[in-house]
Design an enzyme around this catalytic site. Structure first.
Site, PDB file in Angstrom:
ATOM      1  N   ARG A 161     -10.326  19.058  -5.129  1.00 31.09           N
ATOM      2  CA  ARG A 161      -8.951  18.572  -5.003  1.00 31.09           C
ATOM      3  C   ARG A 161      -8.089  19.504  -4.169  1.00 31.09           C
ATOM      4  O   ARG A 161      -7.303  19.060  -3.325  1.00 31.09           O
ATOM      5  CB  ARG A 161      -8.345  18.369  -6.390  1.00 31.09           C
ATOM      6  N   ALA A 240      -7.898  32.186  -2.214  1.00 30.18           N
ATOM      7  CA  ALA A 240      -6.877  31.992  -3.250  1.00 30.18           C
ATOM      8  C   ALA A 240      -7.476  31.175  -4.392  1.00 30.18           C
ATOM      9  O   ALA A 240      -6.754  30.483  -5.102  1.00 30.18           O
ATOM     10  CB  ALA A 240      -5.658  31.281  -2.655  1.00 30.18           C
ATOM     11  N   ALA A 241      -8.805  31.287  -4.548  1.00 25.02           N
ATOM     12  CA  ALA A 241      -9.495  30.498  -5.568  1.00 25.02           C
ATOM     13  C   ALA A 241      -9.852  31.351  -6.773  1.00 25.02           C
ATOM     14  O   ALA A 241      -9.145  31.356  -7.780  1.00 25.02           O
ATOM     15  CB  ALA A 241     -10.743  29.849  -4.967  1.00 25.02           C
ATOM     16  N   ARG A 242     -10.959  32.099  -6.674  1.00 23.58           N
ATOM     17  CA  ARG A 242     -11.407  32.965  -7.755  1.00 23.58           C
ATOM     18  C   ARG A 242     -11.973  34.245  -7.175  1.00 23.58           C
ATOM     19  O   ARG A 242     -12.726  34.221  -6.195  1.00 23.58           O
ATOM     20  CB  ARG A 242     -12.488  32.274  -8.618  1.00 23.58           C
ATOM     21  N   GLU A 271      -9.033  41.999 -12.169  1.00 24.51           N
ATOM     22  CA  GLU A 271      -7.565  41.877 -12.171  1.00 24.51           C
ATOM     23  C   GLU A 271      -7.000  42.426 -13.474  1.00 24.51           C
ATOM     24  O   GLU A 271      -7.636  42.298 -14.524  1.00 24.51           O
ATOM     25  CB  GLU A 271      -7.169  40.408 -11.998  1.00 24.51           C
ATOM     26  N   HIS A 289      -2.293  37.306  -7.360  1.00 25.43           N
ATOM     27  CA  HIS A 289      -2.689  36.074  -8.055  1.00 25.43           C
ATOM     28  C   HIS A 289      -1.472  35.178  -8.335  1.00 25.43           C
ATOM     29  O   HIS A 289      -1.144  34.876  -9.483  1.00 25.43           O
ATOM     30  CB  HIS A 289      -3.422  36.390  -9.361  1.00 25.43           C
ATOM     31  N   GLY A 291      -1.194  32.016  -7.171  1.00 29.70           N
ATOM     32  CA  GLY A 291      -1.539  30.623  -6.874  1.00 29.70           C
ATOM     33  C   GLY A 291      -0.794  29.600  -7.699  1.00 29.70           C
ATOM     34  O   GLY A 291      -0.388  28.552  -7.198  1.00 29.70           O
ATOM     35  N   ALA A 292      -0.616  29.888  -8.993  1.00 31.19           N
ATOM     36  CA  ALA A 292       0.061  28.928  -9.878  1.00 31.19           C
ATOM     37  C   ALA A 292       1.506  29.314 -10.160  1.00 31.19           C
ATOM     38  O   ALA A 292       2.159  28.680 -10.985  1.00 31.19           O
ATOM     39  CB  ALA A 292      -0.709  28.822 -11.197  1.00 31.19           C
TER      40      ALA A 292
END
Length: 539
Positions: A161, A240-242, A271, A289, A291-292
């Site tokens: 997605r 920017a995923a994991r 992290e 981190h 991203g969210a």
């Protein structure tokens, strides 16, 4: 009806909010809950609040719901993480305790995609070091000459997605997009104007690479020493995923040796990360981190888990539950969940006891989808038929195991009479069995019971039902009507099915109110039926 009551809270269910969540979260919960608050990062305060008894706890990333916290929580049914990652939740301990764990897997996809694009643009134009230089009084125009995106090739590693959102947005920049994803059908990528390629081809031809994969055994260090030998020296790599999908040590070597032009990083193998050698390189733009970390993503996450909590405490299936067997529930299967629950309630009610085993057989068009969750639907329905309360898709297998009840499911594309149908076979302790068949009719997917033990029916599974088995003979229908009329029970519908004239017969009656045991005995006496059972379906 068999009665077996489970312990439950008196009054409104209690929801403990252990971290700051958006006001929209409370709005989504609604007025049906008692809401309490605590500082989940304060261990003593968290354990004290949990020990008072709560039905659900809502957390973000600072609250650790480990085995100790789960054991301390009296009556806990749901742990809801307003976000994606679940590193702070002991999922096996929760599952053992019958506690559902839910998260908000789609809440941050737009924010994550936009951050990846931000890092890509920042890397291409040296935004971060140029800004730092200017703040330090240096006008370094010639030092920070970057690269355009127009007509360049973007390689997306992992085309789920978020990867697809990135592709759509970067095509607007005039980029040619290719993607690597071993689990995606090429036709889906083609619909989005993206070519699926092998990883080696992507590495070889991409000017920019962005990673959108989860970290698993298969993806750990996927972009590592060997992969970085295959890329263009002008490539810029975004993660920017994991953390851990991109080998940070190998990336550092590749940049310092001139084999990679730059990188944009938001995630790291360990992290918090504040001392990576990558942070010293002008070619690297890094964020902690984020991203969210947008107001919109946090609000979506809060609303999503609030809705999940409402569903979970109502005993419904929660599609975002991470510890429910069956995995993701296909939209073609979901309407069958409630149908199978009702079929199991009917079978258990007619049997007058819990089955020892329930086999769900899925036939026809829907057999192509994973229907394993329906085996749990059957367990849940059977348990509910005994009066057990607070049965969920997480604790149903455990409750069934305590009662020596098992279930299974299988599928067959062949369905002679219906496009799709489900047959539930229930084995009983006395060696006998009962079979209930059901289907969903038409576009509206109307629930129908189409047979019981081979007797054909066309029965909507209404709330109050009465079933009779008897030897076919004149006067039985009138006797049933007479007995129910004396008891002021109104008949809404009646169906009779028989094997042959004068043979075994089954009567299914829909009534407007519950039929008590006293009335069941009266009907039995009036009709001389071999079996009379009242079934009240529980939603």
């Amino acid at each position: 009806m068999i009665t077996e009551k489970a312990a439950h809270h008196v009054g409104k269910p209690v929801v403990l909010i252990a971290e700051e969540l958006s006001p929209a979260t409370l709005d989504a919960l609604g007025p049906d809950f008692e809401v309490r608050n605590c500082d989940g990062a304060n261990r003593g305060e968290l354990l004290a609040e949990l020990s008072k008894g709560v039905d659900a706890v809502l957390i973000r990333s600072a609250t650790k719901m480990d085995a100790e916290a789960i054991m301390a929580a009296k009556g806990l049914k749901v742990i809801a993480r307003a976000g994606v990652g679940l590193d702070n939740v002991d999922i096996p301990a929760a599952t053992t305790a019958g506690v559902m764990v839910v998260n908000a897997p789609t809440s941050n996809i737009v924010s994550a995609a936009e951050l990846a694009i931000s890092l890509l643009l920042s890397s291409a134009r040296f935004i971060s070091p140029a800004h730092a230089a200017l703040r330090n009084g240096k006008w370094a125009r010639s030092k920070y000459t970057g690269a355009e995106l127009f007509e360049k090739t973007l390689g997306i590693v992992g085309f789920g997605r978020i990867g697809q959102l990135v592709a759509h947005r970067m095509q607007a920049f005039g980029m040619n997009v290719v993607a690597y994803d071993p689990y995606l059908q090429p036709a889906r990528a083609a619909q989005l104007g993206v070519e699926l390629v092998e990883l080696d081809e992507l590495l070889k031809h991409s000017d920019f690479i962005t990673i959108h994969l989860p970290k698993t055994k298969e993806t750990a260090n996927l972009i590592g020493v060997e992969a970085l030998k295959k890329v263009k020296p002008s490539v810029r790599i975004i993660n920017a995923a994991r953390g851990g999908v991109l080998d940070e040590a190998a990336l550092y070597d590749a940049i310092t040796e001139g084999r990679v032009a730059g990188a944009g990083l938001d995630v790291y193998v360990t992290e918090p990360c504040t001392d990576s050698p990558l942070f010293a390189l002008d070619q690297v733009v890094a964020t902690p981190h984020l991203g969210a970390s947008t107001d919109e993503a946090q609000e979506r996450a809060g609303i999503a888990v609030a809705v999940s909590v409402r569903k979970a405490l109502a005993g419904e299936l929660v599609p975002d539950a991470v510890n429910v067997k069956g995995g993701a529930i296909h939209e073609e299967i979901r309407p069958s969940l409630a149908l199978v629950e009702k079929m199991a309630q009917i079978a258990t009610g007619i049997a007058g006891e819990l089955p020892t085993n329930l086999d769900v057989h899925v036939r026809g068009d829907i057999s192509e989808y994973d229907s394993s969750i329906l085996a749990i639907s059957a367990l849940k329905g059977a348990l509910m038929a005994t009066g057990a309360e607070d049965v969920t898709y997480v604790n149903a297998p455990g409750l069934a195991s305590e009662r020596n009840m098992t279930s299974s499911s299988d599928s067959d594309p062949v369905s002679p009479e219906y496009r799709s149908m489900i047959s539930l076979h229930c084995a009983l302790r006395n060696g006998k069995s009962i079979t209930v068949d059901g289907t969903l009719m038409g576009i509206r997917k109307v629930e129908k019971i189409i047979a019981i033990d081979g007797f054909d029916l066309d029965l909507p599974p209404a709330e109050n039902l009465l079933f009779l088995r008897y030897s076919d003979r004149p006067g039985v229908v009138g006797s049933v009507g007479n007995a129910l009329g004396k008891a002021a029970i109104n008949i809404a519908g009646m169906q009779v099915a028989r094997a042959s004239a004068g043979g075994s017969a089954l009567m299914a009656i829909t009534v407007d109110s519950p039929v008590s045991e006293a009335i069941v005995k009266a009907v039995s006496k009036e009709t001389g039926a071999d079996l009379v059972r009242s079934v009240t379906l529980v939603n």
